[in-house]
Motif scaffolding. Structure first.
Motif, mmCIF file in Angstrom:
data_model
loop_
_atom_site.group_PDB
_atom_site.id
_atom_site.type_symbol
_atom_site.label_atom_id
_atom_site.label_comp_id
_atom_site.label_asym_id
_atom_site.label_seq_id
_atom_site.Cartn_x
_atom_site.Cartn_y
_atom_site.Cartn_z
ATOM 1 N N ILE A 148 -28.706 71.232 39.453
ATOM 2 C CA ILE A 148 -29.476 69.992 39.503
ATOM 3 C C ILE A 148 -29.837 69.657 40.948
ATOM 4 N N THR B 17 -28.830 64.728 30.661
ATOM 5 C CA THR B 17 -27.938 65.466 31.562
ATOM 6 C C THR B 17 -28.200 65.074 33.016
ATOM 7 N N LYS C 81 -26.618 61.842 33.600
ATOM 8 C CA LYS C 81 -25.153 61.952 33.543
ATOM 9 C C LYS C 81 -24.597 62.330 34.916
ATOM 10 N N TYR C 82 -25.278 63.237 35.596
ATOM 11 C CA TYR C 82 -24.796 63.724 36.889
ATOM 12 C C TYR C 82 -25.287 62.881 38.062
ATOM 13 N N VAL C 83 -26.493 62.359 37.954
ATOM 14 C CA VAL C 83 -27.068 61.536 39.014
ATOM 15 C C VAL C 83 -27.727 60.321 38.355
ATOM 16 N N ALA D 143 -28.034 63.570 46.259
ATOM 17 C CA ALA D 143 -27.604 64.900 45.789
ATOM 18 C C ALA D 143 -28.461 65.988 46.427
ATOM 19 N N THR E 196 -23.494 73.136 37.001
ATOM 20 C CA THR E 196 -24.599 72.288 36.545
ATOM 21 C C THR E 196 -25.057 71.368 37.659
ATOM 22 N N MET E 197 -24.123 70.744 38.347
ATOM 23 C CA MET E 197 -24.497 69.837 39.431
ATOM 24 C C MET E 197 -25.174 70.591 40.562
ATOM 25 N N MET F 257 -18.120 71.084 43.339
ATOM 26 C CA MET F 257 -19.340 70.789 42.617
ATOM 27 C C MET F 257 -19.466 71.785 41.469
ATOM 28 N N THR F 258 -19.765 71.287 40.293
ATOM 29 C CA THR F 258 -19.905 72.160 39.127
ATOM 30 C C THR F 258 -21.198 72.965 39.226
ATOM 31 N N ASP G 231 -29.293 58.235 43.794
ATOM 32 C CA ASP G 231 -28.286 59.295 43.685
ATOM 33 C C ASP G 231 -28.941 60.676 43.663
#
Length: 175
Positions: free
Chosen positions: A8, A39, A42-44, A53, A4-5, A1-2, A49
């Motif tokens: 988030i 953003t 983009k991730y979720v 997450a 940023t993620m 997991m990044t 989602d």
């Protein structure tokens, strides 16, 4: 997991834990995540989602809280584990289990039911492994789930009662 993620997911977890699953708007969730709406999506890419997450992040934090650095002796591991459940309840989950809350908010979601089942099964399996009670995952699950439900009414007395039940289970396990 990044990174940023992770950021988030942590923000989403905090938002859902504090306000439930129905109340926070997408703008509220964006603010909690500390990113732009673009953003966030983009991730979720969907609210579903976002919930998943948040739950995955919660799962990882809960497992680390319960199981990192447990004592090796079964009795000591059991006591530490149940103390940690009580501490989690005191500091992290005044509104009850986030996983059960997610399923209650969307009872028809098979994805949420699967995440709930996987989370509870892994907690029970790891608890059984840590306490030498393999084969007693259901009993440990009942003790731990009972503790999470009783904690808001009985606090430390609920932890003490869970420990007594767990020690009874250990005493009846053949060596």
């Amino acid at each position: 997991m990044t990174d940023t993620m992770t950021r988030i997911a942590a923000g989403l977890e905090r938002a859902f834990a504090a306000r439930g699953f129905a109340e926070p708007s997408v703008e509220d969730l964006r603010d909690a995540a500390g990113v732009s709406l673009r953003t966030l999506y983009k991730y979720v890419p969907s609210r579903a989602d976002m919930v998943l997450a948040a739950l995955e992040h919660r799962h990882a934090r809960y497992l680390a809280h319960l199981f990192d650095g447990l004592p090796d002796a079964p009795e000591a591991a059991l006591d530490a584990l149940l103390d940690r459940v009580g501490a989690w309840m005191a500091t992290e989950t005044s509104h009850g289990c986030l996983f059960h809350g997610a399923v209650a908010a969307e009872p028809g979601s098979e994805r949420l039911r699967e995440v709930l089942g996987r989370h509870k099964a892994e907690v029970a399996r790891r608890a059984a492994d840590a306490t030498g009670l393999s084969g007693h995952e259901i009993e440990l699950s009942l003790i731990m789930e009972g503790l999470t439900q009783a904690w808001s009414l009985h606090h430390d007395a609920a932890v003490a009662s869970a420990k007594r039940l767990g020690h009874d289970l250990l005493r009846h396990e053949p060596a």
